[in-house]
Design a protein around this motif. Structure first.
Motif, PDB file in Angstrom:
ATOM      1  N   LEU A 195       1.018  -1.156   0.094  1.00  0.00           N
ATOM      2  CA  LEU A 195      -0.042  -0.018   0.065  1.00  0.00           C
ATOM      3  C   LEU A 195       0.770   1.309   0.154  1.00  0.00           C
ATOM      4  CD1 LEU A 195      -3.316   0.502   0.532  1.00  0.00           C
ATOM      5  CD2 LEU A 195      -2.110   1.283   2.887  1.00  0.00           C
ATOM      6  N   TRP A 196       0.316   2.224  -0.645  1.00  0.00           N
ATOM      7  CA  TRP A 196       1.085   3.523  -0.511  1.00  0.00           C
ATOM      8  C   TRP A 196       0.114   4.273   0.176  1.00  0.00           C
ATOM      9  CZ3 TRP A 196       1.465   1.822  -5.891  1.00  0.00           C
ATOM     10  CH2 TRP A 196       2.672   1.594  -6.456  1.00  0.00           C
ATOM     11  N   PHE A 197       0.799   4.779   1.499  1.00  0.00           N
ATOM     12  CA  PHE A 197      -0.146   5.640   2.429  1.00  0.00           C
ATOM     13  C   PHE A 197       0.197   6.983   2.331  1.00  0.00           C
ATOM     14  CE2 PHE A 197      -0.705   7.399   6.447  1.00  0.00           C
ATOM     15  CZ  PHE A 197      -1.842   6.789   6.864  1.00  0.00           C
ATOM     16  N   ARG A 198      -1.009   7.662   1.906  1.00  0.00           N
ATOM     17  CA  ARG A 198      -1.088   9.153   1.595  1.00  0.00           C
ATOM     18  C   ARG A 198      -0.907  10.133   3.012  1.00  0.00           C
ATOM     19  NH1 ARG A 198      -2.511  11.608  -3.145  1.00  0.00           N
ATOM     20  NH2 ARG A 198      -3.826   9.783  -3.581  1.00  0.00           N
ATOM     21  N   LEU A 199       0.153  10.778   2.893  1.00  0.00           N
ATOM     22  CA  LEU A 199       0.594  11.687   3.849  1.00  0.00           C
ATOM     23  C   LEU A 199      -0.009  12.907   3.561  1.00  0.00           C
ATOM     24  CD1 LEU A 199       3.995  10.730   5.338  1.00  0.00           C
ATOM     25  CD2 LEU A 199       1.977  10.465   6.646  1.00  0.00           C
ATOM     26  N   GLY A 200       0.322  13.334   2.214  1.00  0.00           N
ATOM     27  CA  GLY A 200      -0.103  14.510   1.506  1.00  0.00           C
ATOM     28  C   GLY A 200       1.284  15.504   1.665  1.00  0.00           C
ATOM     29  N   GLU A 201       0.725  16.569   1.017  1.00  0.00           N
ATOM     30  CA  GLU A 201       1.997  17.494   0.853  1.00  0.00           C
ATOM     31  C   GLU A 201       2.099  18.253   2.123  1.00  0.00           C
ATOM     32  OE1 GLU A 201       2.003  19.895  -3.017  1.00  0.00           O
ATOM     33  OE2 GLU A 201      -0.055  19.115  -3.467  1.00  0.00           O
ATOM     34  N   ASP A 202       1.302  18.329   2.951  1.00  0.00           N
ATOM     35  CA  ASP A 202       1.485  19.024   4.421  1.00  0.00           C
ATOM     36  C   ASP A 202       1.974  17.893   5.243  1.00  0.00           C
ATOM     37  OD1 ASP A 202       1.509  20.363   6.909  1.00  0.00           O
ATOM     38  OD2 ASP A 202      -0.102  21.692   6.146  1.00  0.00           O
ATOM     39  N   ARG A 203       3.004  17.612   5.617  1.00  0.00           N
ATOM     40  CA  ARG A 203       3.405  16.488   6.401  1.00  0.00           C
ATOM     41  C   ARG A 203       3.159  16.623   8.143  1.00  0.00           C
ATOM     42  NH1 ARG A 203       9.074  15.018   3.501  1.00  0.00           N
ATOM     43  NH2 ARG A 203       8.376  14.942   1.242  1.00  0.00           N
ATOM     44  N   SER A 204       3.157  18.023   8.368  1.00  0.00           N
ATOM     45  CA  SER A 204       2.832  18.111   9.695  1.00  0.00           C
ATOM     46  C   SER A 204       1.506  17.824   9.957  1.00  0.00           C
ATOM     47  CB  SER A 204       3.361  19.755   9.799  1.00  0.00           C
ATOM     48  OG  SER A 204       4.559  20.017   9.695  1.00  0.00           O
ATOM     49  N   LYS A 205       0.292  18.460   9.037  1.00  0.00           N
ATOM     50  CA  LYS A 205      -0.988  18.304   9.390  1.00  0.00           C
ATOM     51  C   LYS A 205      -1.067  16.747   9.378  1.00  0.00           C
ATOM     52  CE  LYS A 205      -5.436  19.300   7.033  1.00  0.00           C
ATOM     53  NZ  LYS A 205      -6.077  19.850   6.085  1.00  0.00           N
ATOM     54  N   ALA A 206      -0.477  15.974   8.648  1.00  0.00           N
ATOM     55  CA  ALA A 206      -0.807  14.479   8.375  1.00  0.00           C
ATOM     56  C   ALA A 206      -0.315  13.572   9.790  1.00  0.00           C
ATOM     57  CB  ALA A 206       0.238  13.885   7.354  1.00  0.00           C
ATOM     58  N   ILE A 207       0.649  14.161  10.543  1.00  0.00           N
ATOM     59  CA  ILE A 207       0.896  13.596  11.799  1.00  0.00           C
ATOM     60  C   ILE A 207       0.511  14.365  13.004  1.00  0.00           C
ATOM     61  CG2 ILE A 207       2.976  12.554  10.683  1.00  0.00           C
ATOM     62  CD1 ILE A 207       4.590  14.204  12.323  1.00  0.00           C
ATOM     63  N   LYS A 208      -0.194  15.225  12.756  1.00  0.00           N
ATOM     64  CA  LYS A 208      -0.554  16.192  13.984  1.00  0.00           C
ATOM     65  C   LYS A 208      -1.627  15.403  14.685  1.00  0.00           C
ATOM     66  CE  LYS A 208       0.624  21.048  14.055  1.00  0.00           C
ATOM     67  NZ  LYS A 208       0.263  22.151  13.966  1.00  0.00           N
ATOM     68  N   ARG A 209      -2.543  14.785  14.121  1.00  0.00           N
ATOM     69  CA  ARG A 209      -3.683  13.696  14.600  1.00  0.00           C
ATOM     70  C   ARG A 209      -2.950  12.755  15.784  1.00  0.00           C
ATOM     71  NH1 ARG A 209      -3.469  11.919   9.430  1.00  0.00           N
ATOM     72  NH2 ARG A 209      -3.309   9.636   9.130  1.00  0.00           N
ATOM     73  N   ARG A 210      -1.724  12.401  15.579  1.00  0.00           N
ATOM     74  CA  ARG A 210      -0.971  11.403  16.661  1.00  0.00           C
ATOM     75  C   ARG A 210      -0.276  12.165  17.633  1.00  0.00           C
ATOM     76  NH1 ARG A 210       1.408   7.599  11.428  1.00  0.00           N
ATOM     77  NH2 ARG A 210      -0.687   7.579  10.215  1.00  0.00           N
ATOM     78  N   TRP A 211      -0.611  13.553  17.925  1.00  0.00           N
ATOM     79  CA  TRP A 211       0.253  14.110  18.939  1.00  0.00           C
ATOM     80  C   TRP A 211      -0.683  15.013  19.646  1.00  0.00           C
ATOM     81  CZ3 TRP A 211       0.489  19.651  18.546  1.00  0.00           C
ATOM     82  CH2 TRP A 211       1.368  20.246  19.270  1.00  0.00           C
ATOM     83  N   GLY A 212      -0.247  15.295  20.865  1.00  0.00           N
ATOM     84  CA  GLY A 212      -0.897  16.391  21.459  1.00  0.00           C
ATOM     85  C   GLY A 212      -1.262  15.497  22.776  1.00  0.00           C
ATOM     86  N   VAL A 213      -1.982  16.581  23.695  1.00  0.00           N
ATOM     87  CA  VAL A 213      -2.471  16.157  25.266  1.00  0.00           C
ATOM     88  C   VAL A 213      -3.837  15.050  24.972  1.00  0.00           C
ATOM     89  CG1 VAL A 213      -3.557  16.903  27.261  1.00  0.00           C
ATOM     90  CG2 VAL A 213      -1.579  18.174  26.216  1.00  0.00           C
ATOM     91  N   GLN A 214      -4.671  15.280  24.072  1.00  0.00           N
ATOM     92  CA  GLN A 214      -5.809  14.529  23.823  1.00  0.00           C
ATOM     93  C   GLN A 214      -5.341  13.384  23.439  1.00  0.00           C
ATOM     94  OE1 GLN A 214      -8.937  15.173  25.019  1.00  0.00           O
ATOM     95  NE2 GLN A 214      -9.185  13.243  24.600  1.00  0.00           N
TER      96      GLN A 214
END
Length: 267
Positions: A195-214
């Motif tokens: 599988l090719w897994f799409r991060l998209g052009e904005d890599r920061s946005k792609a991984i922010k959902r796996r980061w943070g207090v929540q």
């Protein structure tokens, strides 16, 4: 496959085309429309409805991925289920290789390796490599999910035995795999990119959902569940609390560096 309002119609079309171009074609393609979708996706869905291969289920409102997967898998007519996200791209021999592997080794769930990309599949960012053998995967699962969720192909009876994904737990896939192991099901990953897994052009946005207090709070809740299920002992529990939770609350630039340079294999 689940699709919802924030999905991109062009990416969605690419994902579907990669399924239709498989060397081992599916007998049924289930699309769960998770609430309202944009005009572009709706137009594609109206076109797919003309093809008897598609089973399109429209939910009145968005209920989240776990709920959409539960609805879709329950409606399946067949005993083997393959997962797919609405913006990723399958290698053309994905299903053929995975079905052969599952049958050959008498497995219940089989996954594979993924390549993460940015703008298009020529813009390779990194790769996620997961272990291959059942026992190795169980050791790995003490810290991280042993599968890349969009790559899995599994026996429907796994889903039925577990009563599906727990819609109150996040990440729902990690929880699903732990419960599958505790119920005696056997795992494997093929040693091929599927599988090719799409991060998209904005890599920061792609991984922010796996980061943070929540996200950290959700992980702690999940690890407590693993402890109560006796998948973790207290040493396992404290290990992930001290190793993983601080990672989620690092300053984002540091987290991003760790993600792409340590947690992933760079291109």
């Amino acid at each position: 496959m689940s699709v919802y309002k924030n999905d991109n119609d062009s990416f969605f079309k690419e994902a579907i085309e990669s399924v239709l171009q498989q060397t081992y074609l599916p007998s049924e393609i289930i699309l769960v429309v998770d609430g309202e979708v944009n005009i572009g996706i709706d137009s594609l869905l109206l076109d797919y409805e003309k093809n008897k291969l598609f089973n399109i289920i429209r939910l009145p409102k968005n209920g989240g991925l776990a709920n959409a997967l539960n609805v879709g898998i329950q409606s399946s007519k067949y005993s083997l289920i393959a997962r797919m996200d609405s913006d990723d791209i399958c290698f053309s021999d994905r299903f053929e290789k995975q079905v052969e592997h599952l049958v050959k080794y008498n497995l219940d769930i089989v996954g594979g390796q993924i390549i993460e990309f940015g703008k298009d599949i020529n813009d390779v960012v990194s790769a996620r490599k997961v272990p291959l053998e059942h026992l190795e995967m169980i050791d790995f699962m003490k810290v991280r999910s042993p599968f890349s969720h969009p790559t899995i192909l599994f026996q429907k009876n796994v889903f039925e035995k577990l009563n599906g994904y727990d819609i109150k737990t996040f990440p729902e896939d990690y929880d699903f795999f732990v419960r599958a192991y505790l119920n005696g099901f056997r795992f494997g990953n093929i040693d091929h990119d599927v599988l090719w897994f799409r991060l998209g052009e904005d890599r920061s946005k792609a991984i922010k959902r796996r980061w943070g207090v929540q996200y950290a709070k959700n992980e702690i809740k999940l690890y407590k569940k693993f402890l109560h299920m006796d998948f973790y002992n207290y040493v396992d529990f404290l290990k992930v609390i001290f190793l993983k939770i601080p990672l989620r609350v690092l300053p984002f630039p540091i987290y991003k560096y760790v993600y792409f340079n340590i947690l992933r294999k760079n291109s």
